[in-house]
Scaffold this motif. Structure first.
Motif, PDB file in Angstrom:
ATOM      1  N   PHE A   1       0.830  -1.193   0.000  1.00 52.09           N
ATOM      2  CA  PHE A   1       0.000   0.000   0.000  1.00 52.09           C
ATOM      3  C   PHE A   1       0.875   1.258   0.000  1.00 52.09           C
ATOM      4  O   PHE A   1       0.416   2.340  -0.313  1.00 52.09           O
ATOM      5  N   PHE A   2       2.128   1.100   0.392  1.00 45.75           N
ATOM      6  CA  PHE A   2       3.020   2.236   0.613  1.00 45.75           C
ATOM      7  C   PHE A   2       3.895   2.515  -0.593  1.00 45.75           C
ATOM      8  O   PHE A   2       4.246   1.613  -1.355  1.00 45.75           O
ATOM      9  N   ASP A   3       4.278   3.783  -0.729  1.00 43.82           N
ATOM     10  CA  ASP A   3       5.215   4.170  -1.776  1.00 43.82           C
ATOM     11  C   ASP A   3       6.588   3.598  -1.467  1.00 43.82           C
ATOM     12  O   ASP A   3       6.963   3.435  -0.306  1.00 43.82           O
ATOM     13  N   GLN A   4       7.305   3.320  -2.524  1.00 38.37           N
ATOM     14  CA  GLN A   4       8.679   2.823  -2.414  1.00 38.37           C
ATOM     15  C   GLN A   4       9.592   3.914  -2.967  1.00 38.37           C
ATOM     16  O   GLN A   4       9.372   4.403  -4.071  1.00 38.37           O
ATOM     17  N   HIS A   5      10.585   4.280  -2.200  1.00 43.03           N
ATOM     18  CA  HIS A   5      11.476   5.365  -2.604  1.00 43.03           C
ATOM     19  C   HIS A   5      12.880   4.824  -2.860  1.00 43.03           C
ATOM     20  O   HIS A   5      13.354   3.952  -2.143  1.00 43.03           O
ATOM     21  N   VAL A   6      13.509   5.363  -3.876  1.00 49.08           N
ATOM     22  CA  VAL A   6      14.926   5.102  -4.114  1.00 49.08           C
ATOM     23  C   VAL A   6      15.658   6.306  -3.549  1.00 49.08           C
ATOM     24  O   VAL A   6      15.377   7.450  -3.917  1.00 49.08           O
ATOM     25  N   ILE A   7      16.553   6.029  -2.617  1.00 51.88           N
ATOM     26  CA  ILE A   7      17.317   7.113  -2.004  1.00 51.88           C
ATOM     27  C   ILE A   7      18.798   6.932  -2.305  1.00 51.88           C
ATOM     28  O   ILE A   7      19.279   5.821  -2.502  1.00 51.88           O
ATOM     29  N   GLU A   8      19.483   8.044  -2.337  1.00 53.34           N
ATOM     30  CA  GLU A   8      20.926   8.026  -2.561  1.00 53.34           C
ATOM     31  C   GLU A   8      21.618   7.879  -1.213  1.00 53.34           C
ATOM     32  O   GLU A   8      21.368   8.652  -0.283  1.00 53.34           O
ATOM     33  N   ASP A   9      22.467   6.859  -1.109  1.00 56.81           N
ATOM     34  CA  ASP A   9      23.180   6.577   0.133  1.00 56.81           C
ATOM     35  C   ASP A   9      24.669   6.741  -0.110  1.00 56.81           C
ATOM     36  O   ASP A   9      25.190   6.273  -1.126  1.00 56.81           O
ATOM     37  N   ASP A  10      25.346   7.418   0.796  1.00 56.88           N
ATOM     38  CA  ASP A  10      26.781   7.672   0.627  1.00 56.88           C
ATOM     39  C   ASP A  10      27.604   6.394   0.570  1.00 56.88           C
ATOM     40  O   ASP A  10      28.619   6.335  -0.119  1.00 56.88           O
ATOM     41  N   GLU A  11      27.201   5.361   1.292  1.00 54.86           N
ATOM     42  CA  GLU A  11      27.987   4.138   1.372  1.00 54.86           C
ATOM     43  C   GLU A  11      27.554   3.069   0.371  1.00 54.86           C
ATOM     44  O   GLU A  11      28.368   2.346  -0.167  1.00 54.86           O
ATOM     45  N   GLN A  12      26.230   2.954   0.135  1.00 49.09           N
ATOM     46  CA  GLN A  12      25.720   1.863  -0.690  1.00 49.09           C
ATOM     47  C   GLN A  12      25.317   2.289  -2.096  1.00 49.09           C
ATOM     48  O   GLN A  12      24.833   1.472  -2.866  1.00 49.09           O
ATOM     49  N   GLY A  13      25.460   3.531  -2.428  1.00 49.29           N
ATOM     50  CA  GLY A  13      25.015   4.000  -3.733  1.00 49.29           C
ATOM     51  C   GLY A  13      23.550   4.392  -3.650  1.00 49.29           C
ATOM     52  O   GLY A  13      23.213   5.408  -3.077  1.00 49.29           O
ATOM     53  N   TYR A  14      22.675   3.546  -4.181  1.00 52.90           N
ATOM     54  CA  TYR A  14      21.233   3.787  -4.128  1.00 52.90           C
ATOM     55  C   TYR A  14      20.560   2.583  -3.484  1.00 52.90           C
ATOM     56  O   TYR A  14      20.943   1.452  -3.742  1.00 52.90           O
ATOM     57  N   VAL A  15      19.550   2.839  -2.675  1.00 50.76           N
ATOM     58  CA  VAL A  15      18.815   1.770  -2.014  1.00 50.76           C
ATOM     59  C   VAL A  15      17.325   2.062  -2.076  1.00 50.76           C
ATOM     60  O   VAL A  15      16.902   3.222  -2.153  1.00 50.76           O
ATOM     61  N   ALA A  16      16.528   0.990  -2.046  1.00 50.08           N
ATOM     62  CA  ALA A  16      15.071   1.129  -2.009  1.00 50.08           C
ATOM     63  C   ALA A  16      14.627   1.197  -0.555  1.00 50.08           C
ATOM     64  O   ALA A  16      15.108   0.453   0.288  1.00 50.08           O
ATOM     65  N   LEU A  17      13.691   2.099  -0.290  1.00 47.77           N
ATOM     66  CA  LEU A  17      13.207   2.321   1.066  1.00 47.77           C
ATOM     67  C   LEU A  17      11.684   2.271   1.038  1.00 47.77           C
ATOM     68  O   LEU A  17      11.051   2.959   0.235  1.00 47.77           O
ATOM     69  N   ASP A  18      11.104   1.460   1.890  1.00 49.41           N
ATOM     70  CA  ASP A  18       9.652   1.314   1.972  1.00 49.41           C
ATOM     71  C   ASP A  18       9.099   2.377   2.906  1.00 49.41           C
ATOM     72  O   ASP A  18       9.477   2.436   4.070  1.00 49.41           O
ATOM     73  N   GLU A  19       8.205   3.214   2.397  1.00 46.51           N
ATOM     74  CA  GLU A  19       7.628   4.275   3.212  1.00 46.51           C
ATOM     75  C   GLU A  19       6.873   3.703   4.408  1.00 46.51           C
ATOM     76  O   GLU A  19       6.724   4.361   5.435  1.00 46.51           O
ATOM     77  N   GLY A  20       6.383   2.477   4.292  1.00 45.21           N
ATOM     78  CA  GLY A  20       5.650   1.850   5.381  1.00 45.21           C
ATOM     79  C   GLY A  20       6.515   1.518   6.586  1.00 45.21           C
ATOM     80  O   GLY A  20       5.993   1.261   7.663  1.00 45.21           O
ATOM     81  N   ASP A  21       7.826   1.538   6.421  1.00 45.64           N
ATOM     82  CA  ASP A  21       8.728   1.283   7.536  1.00 45.64           C
ATOM     83  C   ASP A  21       8.820   2.492   8.467  1.00 45.64           C
ATOM     84  O   ASP A  21       9.350   2.405   9.559  1.00 45.64           O
TER      85      ASP A  21
END
Length: 73
Positions: A29-49
């Motif tokens: 039900f929640f949006d999924q965001h791709v965020i830029e991370d200094d250590e891992q490059g890019y990661v997917a983040l679940d807004e429901g978390d």
């Protein structure tokens, strides 16, 4: 030459995170965001978390996939 390798890594990391976000969004039900991370490059983040995305994450969002699960019934 090092810059090209880093750029390829970032590109691969970005597309992998987008793919993960798209797969998760199909079952959420929640949006999924791709965020830029200094250590891992890019990661997917679940807004429901998170109740609301914290400022550190909100400022790093580069792509959003809207949750596709419907709750109409």
């Amino acid at each position: 030459m090092t810059q090209v390798l880093e750029s390829n890594y970032d590109t691969q990391s970005y597309f992998a995170a987008v793919e993960t976000a798209e797969k998760r969004a199909l079952h959420s039900f929640f949006d999924q965001h791709v965020i830029e991370d200094d250590e891992q490059g890019y990661v997917a983040l679940d807004e429901g978390d998170y109740n609301a995305l914290p400022a550190w994450a909100l400022n790093r969002v580069v792509h959003t996939v809207h949750g596709a699960l419907l709750d109409e019934f």
